[in-house]
Structures are given as C-alpha cells and as structure tokens.
Design an enzyme around this catalytic site. Structure first.
Site, mmCIF file in Angstrom:
data_model
loop_
_atom_site.group_PDB
_atom_site.id
_atom_site.type_symbol
_atom_site.label_atom_id
_atom_site.label_comp_id
_atom_site.label_asym_id
_atom_site.label_seq_id
_atom_site.Cartn_x
_atom_site.Cartn_y
_atom_site.Cartn_z
ATOM 1 N N LEU A 1 0.939 -1.368 -0.092
ATOM 2 C CA LEU A 1 -0.171 0.144 0.132
ATOM 3 C C LEU A 1 1.006 1.456 -0.203
ATOM 4 O O LEU A 1 1.377 1.910 0.539
ATOM 5 C CB LEU A 1 -1.032 -0.240 0.901
ATOM 6 C CG LEU A 1 -2.075 1.108 1.466
ATOM 7 C CD1 LEU A 1 -2.475 0.821 0.536
ATOM 8 C CD2 LEU A 1 -2.413 1.138 2.843
ATOM 9 N N HIS A 2 1.163 1.836 -1.089
ATOM 10 C CA HIS A 2 1.865 3.842 -1.432
ATOM 11 C C HIS A 2 0.930 3.874 -1.921
ATOM 12 O O HIS A 2 2.046 5.135 -2.307
ATOM 13 C CB HIS A 2 3.204 2.774 -1.072
ATOM 14 C CG HIS A 2 3.076 1.870 -2.706
ATOM 15 N ND1 HIS A 2 3.594 0.926 -2.867
ATOM 16 C CD2 HIS A 2 4.577 2.898 -4.184
ATOM 17 C CE1 HIS A 2 4.018 1.121 -4.461
ATOM 18 N NE2 HIS A 2 4.189 1.797 -4.825
ATOM 19 N N ARG A 3 0.733 3.736 -3.371
ATOM 20 C CA ARG A 3 -0.473 4.876 -4.225
ATOM 21 C C ARG A 3 -0.371 5.947 -3.309
ATOM 22 O O ARG A 3 -1.579 5.587 -2.530
ATOM 23 C CB ARG A 3 -0.833 4.005 -5.706
ATOM 24 C CG ARG A 3 -0.169 2.805 -5.918
ATOM 25 C CD ARG A 3 0.069 3.364 -6.889
ATOM 26 N NE ARG A 3 0.829 2.590 -7.703
ATOM 27 C CZ ARG A 3 1.719 2.702 -9.083
ATOM 28 N NH1 ARG A 3 2.774 4.221 -8.910
ATOM 29 N NH2 ARG A 3 2.392 1.766 -9.520
#
Length: 318
Positions: free
Chosen positions: A201-203
């Site tokens: 999870l990093h967008r």
C-alpha cells in the site's frame, strides 16, 4: 558495447537482475543507482537476495519533491555519463529515475532503451504515466512486455525500434520461486501456507487521502485472517498523521519484540558495497525507523506486538 543501466526503486532492482546477468555475458555494463530508494529494506536487500551486481555509482539522491528529486538525479547522471561515455543508456519502468535517465540521454545524444515500454494506465494524473510516456517517446529501443503494450505504442505513432520481449518480472518470478520456497519466512512469522493475506500500500491515491486510507485500515482490521503488511515509509507517515497507526498497532497487551537479525539498542548495522563514487546520503536520506506489526485476534480483544527496526519499515498483522 558499453551499456549504462539506471535503477533507483525496488521494482527496478528486481527487473534489472536477469537483464544485467545477460548483458554482462556479452557487453560491459555500468550500473548506476540513483538512490531514489535508499534504506536497506527498500534497496540493499534486493541486491543481496537477487544476486544483482553492486552499483558502480550511487548518486544518493534520496527523497524529495518530484521536481527536486528528478533534477538531482539528472545532475548526477550527467556527470557519470560524461565520464563513462556509454553506447546505450537502459532505463526500467516508470519512476523518477526512469524519467531522469531518459531526459539526460536525450540531452546528451545517447541512445536510450526502455524496458517495459508501452505500458499505460491512461491516467495522466499519475506521475508514473507521465514518466513512462516520456521515456517511450525518447527511446530508440523499446522492449515491450506484451502485445497490448506494442499496440499502445503503435497508437502513439511509435513503431520503429519496438521489440516484444516478454515480461521480465515473470522471468524473475520463475528464477526466484525455488529460493523463495526454501525460505523459512512462514515459520518465522507463524503463518500457514494459503491462510494469510499480503498487502502492499503506497499509491498516493490510496495513502494520501484520509478517507481512503481509513477505509483500507478498517478492511485490514476486520480481514479475519493474518495480514502481512510491509509498510512503505510514505504509508507509515500518513498512518501516523491521520491517527490510524494506533488502530493497527496499539491494542490491549501490546509489547515490543525483536526478531533474529534485528539490531538491539546501541548496535549499529553496517553494509558493504563497491562504488566508484561516494554514496553517503545527505541528512534527509538517512534510514527511517520502521515497524513490524503482529496482530492476533482473540475473543473480545485485540493483542499486538511491534518491533522498531533501524533498517526500514515492514509490518505484520494478525
């Protein structure tokens, strides 16, 4: 032929592994690490695990705004390329390292090759989409992973120098499968094969918006099975800023813990590499502390334990 390969982020380290091995059987390769990802869990571990040759140069750029980071990369790349005079510059994927390499190659008149050419999200709000489009339109050699990617290039008027070569990430998966199966990661984390979830999870669309990130956190909390969550520094920063970190890490029974290989208080982790240029990062480039989260659900309560790791962030929840 002398080929300069530019990498800087985790996906590029992975993609470069099989390509570098092939290049070095027939040509001279100069490997340049921009330093876009710089702590051990986001950089060094990939060189060790995938047996990638150590970079000849590490620009030590680190984090920053898109413009500042790209400009710092371009300045460093220009110095290296003036010294090395490669016959071809090879870039991977769609990061700021890709964009910087493409722009410098174009300005210096160096032929450019792009691995994973032709991929499109058709969303120009994504920085990655801009990076990949610019790189493709500046490239002399475009290595497309799929026929769809070739079709995308054709629609944009790019037909010369296009080669459908297949997905290098699939090559890496096949090559790494045996080694991955032999690792004891499941037993170390107390997991059962097929009975856990893996989350990345990093967008920006997911982690920069509080409402979106809150919804994802709630989904993880109520997932009903163990969740392995390697936490990106950007994600961790926003989890803390949005008061969501406690939701993941601090419930009744919380206690600190350490795993094998984690430095205790006062210990200093060192790493070695052969570089032709100093790679000491500036103040903003120091490794950030991270957390391994372990969450276990019991009737009527949550317990968790966490580990602060000098080398970089990761998290596990059950």
């Amino acid at each position: 032929m002398k080929i300069a390969s530019v990498v800087g982020a985790r996906p590029q380290f992975i993609k470069a592994a099989p390509v570098s091995r092939e290049i070095r059987q027939h040509h001279e390769e100069i490997l340049i690490h921009t330093g876009q990802h710089y702590d051990e869990n986001m950089s060094d571990v990939f060189f060790d695990t995938l047996d990638i040759p150590r970079p000849n140069y590490n620009l030590g750029v680190g984090s920053g705004s898109h413009g500042r980071q790209t400009a710092d990369m371009m300045r460093g790349l220009e110095e290296v390329l003036e010294k090395e005079s490669p016959n071809l510059l090879l870039v991977y994927g769609d990061t700021n390292s890709t964009l910087a390499g493409a722009l410098v190659a174009a300005k210096m008149g160096i032929p450019l090759g792009h691995v994973e050419a032709g991929l499109r999200s058709f969303n120009r709000q994504m920085p990655e989409e801009v990076n990949r489009v610019v790189a493709d339109h500046l490239s002399s050699l475009l290595f497309a992973p799929t026929e769809t990617a070739v079709d995308n290039l054709t629609r944009e008027g790019i037909t010369r120098g296009v080669h459908m070569v297949g997905d290098v990430m699939y090559d890496v998966a096949l090559q790494s499968a045996q080694a991955a199966r032999s690792r004891d990661i499941l037993s170390r984390l107390g997991l059962t094969r097929g009975e856990y979830l893996l989350v990345t999870l990093h967008r920006p669309q997911n982690v920069d918006d509080q409402e979106s990130l809150s919804a994802i956190v709630e989904a993880l909390v109520h997932a009903g099975r163990p969740v392995v969550f390697p936490v990106h520094p950007r994600t961790r920063k926003n989890l803390v800023a949005f008061d969501l970190w406690d939701r993941l890490t601090r419930r009744s029974g919380s206690r600190p813990w350490r795993t094998a290989g984690t430095p205790s208080s006062g210990q200093r982790r060192t790493r070695s590499s052969t570089r032709s240029r100093s790679s000491t990062p500036r103040g903003r480039n120091r490794s950030r502390s991270g957390t391994v989260m372990r969450r276990r659900r019991s009737p009527g309560s949550w317990t968790s334990s966490c580990e602060c790791r000098e080398a970089g962030p990761a998290a596990r929840m059950r």
